[in-house]
Design an enzyme around this catalytic site. Structure first.
Site, PDB file in Angstrom:
ATOM      1  N   GLU A 116       0.819  -1.214   0.000  1.00  0.00           N
ATOM      2  CA  GLU A 116       0.000   0.000   0.000  1.00  0.00           C
ATOM      3  C   GLU A 116       0.849   1.260   0.000  1.00  0.00           C
ATOM      4  O   GLU A 116       1.826   1.362   0.727  1.00  0.00           O
ATOM      5  CB  GLU A 116      -0.928   0.016   1.233  1.00  0.00           C
TER       6      GLU A 116
ATOM      7  N   HIS B 142      -1.276  -5.603   2.180  1.00  0.00           N
ATOM      8  CA  HIS B 142      -2.478  -6.454   2.187  1.00  0.00           C
ATOM      9  C   HIS B 142      -2.149  -7.809   1.572  1.00  0.00           C
ATOM     10  O   HIS B 142      -1.456  -7.872   0.545  1.00  0.00           O
ATOM     11  CB  HIS B 142      -3.601  -5.812   1.352  1.00  0.00           C
TER      12      HIS B 142
ATOM     13  N   CYS C  72      -8.103  -1.459   8.068  1.00  0.00           N
ATOM     14  CA  CYS C  72      -6.694  -1.478   7.648  1.00  0.00           C
ATOM     15  C   CYS C  72      -6.205  -0.066   7.321  1.00  0.00           C
ATOM     16  O   CYS C  72      -5.123   0.337   7.759  1.00  0.00           O
ATOM     17  CB  CYS C  72      -6.500  -2.394   6.441  1.00  0.00           C
TER      18      CYS C  72
END
Ligand code: PCA
Length: 203
Positions: A78, A165, A141
């Protein structure tokens, strides 16, 4: 070097969360780095304080938070966390926030301070499907990633931080009635080790 790895408890009717299962399989030392493993609750209210406490206790040089992204076919490194809580399903405490900030008055977004491109390239080089993702979503998250980056920035801490993730594990996918992408837990663990290697070699 000390690296804090966080994963989550199961949520959404699952009996495991592959993020923490993959972290549990990591050795306590990878190369010269000591690995600290912490499980976080899938809760908008308590995940941030739990993460902050873990960072304060462990005083790491780097933090990699990990979560499950059901339906992904590879590991998503991410790049961005946004100051937004907007859930379509309740968290494990029954809370479904909509259009709320993670931190009132905080900046709209933070970029990961992990080398996202290098980590992604290292995984792909070793045959693990991976990609840079430009949205960690607006659920728990993203809440944790934003909280981490805000903590680091607002206290000016010498910590690299970011979020990864992982897909459903093969066991999770095998129990579903429809066909969903999955990855073996060993490959997720290997992917996290490779990410740690990238950090070690940068420092
Ligand atoms: N995945 C969720 C929250 C916990 C987890 O493992 C998410 O992507 O927000």
């Amino acid at each position: 070097m000390k690296i804090l790895l966080t994963g989550f408890e199961p949520f959404g009717g699952e009996t495991i969360n592959p993020s923490f299962e993959a972290i549990k399989q990591l050795p306590d030392c990878v190369g010269s780095a000591e690995i600290i493993k912490v499980q976080l609750p899938v809760s908008f209210e308590s995940s941030g304080p739990a993460l902050t406490e873990a960072v304060e206790t462990c005083q790491p040089d780097a933090v990699i938070c990990v979560g499950q992204a059901g339906g992904y076919s590879g590991i998503a490194v991410e790049r961005v966390a946004v100051n937004l809580r907007d859930a379509t399903a309740a968290d494990n405490c029954g809370i479904t926030p909509e259009d709320q900030p993670v931190i009132a008055g905080g900046p709209d977004a933070y970029f990961s301070s992990l080398p996202v491109k290098e980590i992604t390239a290292a995984l792909k080089h070793h045959g693990i499907p991976a990609f840079v993702s430009n949205s960690a979503g607006t659920y728990v998250c993203n809440n944790v990633m934003y909280t981490l980056l805000h903590l680091i920035r607002s206290r000016n801490l010498p910590i690299q931080g970011g979020f990864i993730h992982v897909p459903y594990s093969m066991e999770q996918a095998a129990h579903k009635t429809s066909s969903v992408p999955s990855m073996a837990l060993e490959h997720m663990t290997k992917g996290l080790e490779l990410a740690i290697d990238v950090l070690i070699h940068q420092n």
